[in-house]
Design a protein around this motif. Structure first.
Motif, short mmCIF file in Angstrom:
data_model
loop_
_atom_site.label_atom_id
_atom_site.label_comp_id
_atom_site.label_asym_id
_atom_site.label_seq_id
_atom_site.Cartn_x
_atom_site.Cartn_y
_atom_site.Cartn_z
N PRO A 57 40.20 0.38 -57.95
CA PRO A 57 40.20 -1.19 -58.14
C PRO A 57 41.25 -1.82 -57.22
CG PRO A 57 40.25 -0.27 -60.22
CD PRO A 57 40.35 0.80 -59.52
N HIS B 89 40.21 -2.57 -53.31
CA HIS B 89 38.86 -3.58 -53.42
C HIS B 89 38.75 -4.18 -52.07
CE1 HIS B 89 41.28 -7.41 -53.55
NE2 HIS B 89 41.93 -6.68 -54.46
N GLN C 21 37.36 -1.10 -49.71
CA GLN C 21 36.03 -0.64 -50.20
C GLN C 21 34.93 -1.05 -49.22
OE1 GLN C 21 36.58 -1.25 -54.36
NE2 GLN C 21 37.77 0.54 -54.53
#
Length: 307
Positions: free
Chosen positions: A248, A251, A254
Motif C-alpha cells: 500500500p 500506491h 503502482q
C-alpha cells in the motif's frame, strides 16, 4: 585489361561483363520472404520444445483443476463463492462459460507471465548458450531482423498460451456445467453467442497484457549467454514487481508497474464496457514494449557474438 574486357561475349567476343555468382547476389540482396521463413522456423522450433509443451500442459491443466474443485465443492453442498477466490468463480456452477474468465484470472498473476518469461528469457540467451546464435547471424537477416523475429515469436506464444487456457476452460466448463445466457457484472443478461465473443475479447486482452513481460524478458536475454540465468532473472523480476504492486505504501508508483491493470479485462463483462482501465493497461504495455524493446535492440546491436 580488366576482367570484363577479357571475358568473351555471347558470340565469343570481348566486352561482355561476367555476372556475379548466384550465391554472392543472394547474400547482397536477401529475399523479403526469407524473414517470414525465419519467423515460421522460430515459431515451430519454440512450440516443439519439450519445455514449451510442458508449460502449455500446465496451463491447460489449471482450468481442469479449477473446474473439478468447483464441481466437488458444489456436490458437497457448499457455495462456490463463499471463500472468495478469482473473479467470476461464484458463477461457474450456473454457467460453464464463467470458467473461462475464472481460469484466465487465476493464471494471469503468475502462470501465464511465468511461461512467457521463460520463453522470452531463453530467446537470445538460449541460442548463445547453445552456440547457435552466430550461425543465425550468418544468414542475411541481420541482428535487427533476428531480434524482431524473436520478439514476434514470443508474442505469438503469449497468444497461444492464453488461448490454451481459454479453450481448455471452455471444454471443461461445457462438460461439467450448463451453458447458456449469462449475467454481466452490471446485472444485464446477454446471449451465449455474445458471451463467447466477450470471452474471445478477454483472451485477446490477457494476451496483450503480457507484451510488457515479453519485452522485459527479451531484454534480459540479451544481457547474458545463459538461458537458465535469463529465465530465472525474468521470473524473479516478475515476482518482485508483483510484490511491489501489493504494497500500500507504494500506491503512487503502482500505476506505472506493468501488472497493475492486468485484471482490468473484467471490465469487458460490464454492460456497457468500461474502457478506462483497459486503455491504460494497453498504453502501459506499449510503453514497456517500447522501452525494453529499444534497450534490447541497443544491447543486441552492440553485443559481441563469440558463440
Amino acid at each position: 585489361m580488366s576482367r570484363a574486357e577479357k571475358a568473351p561475349g555471347p558470340a565469343g567476343g570481348a566486352g561482355a561483363p561476367v555476372p556475379a555468382p548466384p550465391g554472392e547476389a543472394a547474400v547482397r540482396r536477401p529475399r523479403p520472404l526469407w524473414t517470414f521463413g525465419l519467423l515460421r522456423s522460430e515459431i515451430v522450433t519454440t512450440v516443439r520444445r519439450w519445455r514449451t509443451l510442458a508449460l502449455l500442459g500446465v496451463l491447460a491443466a489449471v482450468p481442469v483443476l479449477v473446474g473439478i474443485a468447483v464441481k466437488i465443492e458444489t456436490r458437497g453442498g457448499s457455495s462456490a463463492g463463499g471463500g472468495g477466490g478469482p473473479a467470476f468463480i461464484s458463477q461457474i456452477t450456473n454457467n460453464g462459460l464463467f470458467l473461462v474468465f475464472t481460469a484466465l484470472a487465476a493464471t494471469l498473476p503468475f502462470f501465464l507471465p511465468m511461461a512467457v518469461g521463460v520463453v522470452a528469457g531463453d530467446a537470445i540467451a538460449g541460442e548463445a548458450g547453445a552456440g547457435t546464435l552466430r550461425y543465425l547471424l550468418v544468414a542475411p537477416a541481420g541482428r535487427t531482423r533476428l531480434l524482431l523475429t524473436k520478439y514476434t515469436t514470443v508474442m505469438v506464444f503469449c497468444l497461444l498460451a492464453t488461448l490454451v487456457v481459454a479453450v481448455s476452460a471452455l471444454i471443461v466448463g461445457a462438460l461439467l456445467f450448463p451453458l447458456g445466457d449469462l449475467t454481466t457484472i452490471s446485472g444485464t443478461r446477454i446471449g451465449f453467442a455474445e458471451g463467447l465473443g466477450r470471452a474471445l475479447l478477454i483472451a485477446l486482452a490477457v494476451a496483450a497484457s503480457l507484451i510488457g513481460v515479453a519485452a522485459l524478458g527479451l531484454f534480459v536475454s540479451t544481457l547474458t549467454g545463459s538461458g537458465i540465468a535469463a529465465m530465472a532473472t525474468t521470473v524473479g523480476l516478475l515476482i518482485t514487481v508483483q510484490i511491489l504492486d501489493q504494497i500500500p505504501q507504494l500506491h503512487a508508483l503502482q500505476p506505472y508497474l506493468f501488472p497493475h491493470y492486468w485484471l482490468s479485462f473484467a471490465d469487458l463483462m460490464r454492460d456497457p464496457v468500461y474502457w478506462d482501465d483497459l486503455t491504460k493497461n494497453l498504453e502501459l504495455q506499449a510503453l514497456y514494449a517500447a522501452v525494453f524493446g529499444s534497450a534490447a535492440w541497443a544491447r543486441f546491436a552492440a553485443k559481441d557474438i563469440s558463440a
